[in-house]
Enzyme design. Structure first.
Site: not given
Length: 358
Positions: A213-214, A294-296
């Site tokens: 995910d990073r 919300l990173r996407g």
């Protein structure tokens, strides 16, 4: 205010080892685009490259060295401190600024640092010389790879084989942008903001979800199938092994043009606008795909602006979003072992539905 004296040091082209020209690499457009966009906007958050053995993952990443732009750094500072941005400077440099000392600066290429699989935590994070600290009363710090990678690129080949404790170190630094070393009651912190680039073979094991995910983007690459392209790759490789400088000279012009294009995009990226309607649709896609967090959304918006800047435009189009959204979201989807559809294709399908593409 401090007055900065800038001494331009033109770093020589002569390198200890020759690097394969980036523009000579055949195919693998998805991987090349992801790497270029991260150089244009480091805040995209890096790229994970997964693919078969012998598909040129390491070659492509290391070929990026020639295209990296120059940055201004403080002279004799082991952390590549930015003379203007407090978030990217060491505590010593900040202290000098507060004391109104003059900072001597120089210009050097962004660094690419290799993190070997067998590296120790001390080699990665740096070490504190306890003896010197106790006898002389000074914090003697030996910087590690994270210090060297500040404001640069940290490359981990076979990242899925990396020891868990090193994965934790990378996660901490990637999350906070700082590296803290503590030993015997002595604590030293320094900035560690880097573009994390990893490569690996999915057959050798999956990546921990927290680390996956990073990575801002995820590129999937396969072996080139077309016979004429395979012949071209083999010929180029043989030519490079025989005489690297001859092949590099053949691609010198295209390399220079691409480096200039990346530099221009870095200057333009902050002026690129993305309409509210486009941002709303990107978030709808993320919501429909059940993307956690919300990173996407953030990465897709940034990557869309970076690709527009790369093509010297100041407005993001739906086509820009379509080109980058599979790279930004495919690794964030919840895995269904019974599903046969490729995650990138699933992202494209939902995109087409929400954006009204045929």
């Amino acid at each position: 205010m401090t007055t900065n004296t800038t001494t331009k040091s033109s770093e020589t082209e002569t390198q200890a080892r020759h690097v394969f020209p980036f523009t000579a690499i055949v195919g693998q457009e998805e991987m090349k685009l992801a790497l270029i966009l991260n150089v244009i906007d480091p805040k995209i958050g890096g790229v994970m490259i997964m693919g078969d053995r012998g598909t040129g993952k390491s070659t492509t990443v290391r070929a990026l060295v020639d295209l990296l732009p120059e940055i201004e750094v403080v002279v004799n500072d082991p952390f590549n401190s930015d003379p203007e941005d407090p978030e990217l400077m060491s505590k010593e440099v900040r202290a000098r600024i507060q004391q109104n000392q003059k900072l001597e600066t120089t210009v050097r290429k962004i660094a690419m640092v290799d993190l070997p699989l067998g590296a120790t935590e001390d080699r990665v994070c740096g070490t504190i010389d306890i003896e010197k600290a106790l006898t002389e009363g000074v914090k003697a710090f030996e910087p590690g790879l994270l210090a060297k990678a500040n404001r640069g690129i940290l490359y981990v080949d076979e990242v899925n084989l990396l020891d868990d404790h090193l994965v934790d170190v990378l996660l901490d630094s990637a999350a906070s942008g700082w590296n803290t070393v503590e030993r015997e009651g002595i604590s030293i912190s320094h900035p560690a903001r880097f573009i994390l680039v990893g490569s690996g073979n999915p057959e050798e094991g999956e990546l921990r979800p927290q680390l996956l995910d990073r990575f801002g983007m995820h590129a999937q690459i396969g072996t080139v199938k077309e016979a004429h392209l395979r012949v071209k790759i083999v010929e180029q490789r043989a030519q490079f092994d025989e005489s690297p400088s001859v092949l590099r000279n053949q691609y010198l012009q295209s390399q220079t043009e691409l480096a200039d294009k990346i530099n221009a995009a870095r200057q333009l990226r902050n002026q690129v606008e993305m309409d509210y309607d486009l941002r709303m649709k990107v978030s709808q896609v993320c919501s429909e795909l059940n993307v956690d967090g919300l990173r996407g959304d953030i990465v897709t918006n940034r990557a869309s602006q970076a690709i527009a800047a790369f093509e010297q435009r100041v407005k993001v189009t739906p086509e820009d979003v379509f080109r980058v959204i599979p790279l930004c979201l495919r690794h964030r989807l919840r895995k269904d072992p019974l599903e046969s559809i490729d995650s990138g294709d699933k992202v494209r399908e939902v995109f087409k539905k929400i954006f009204g593409f045929e």
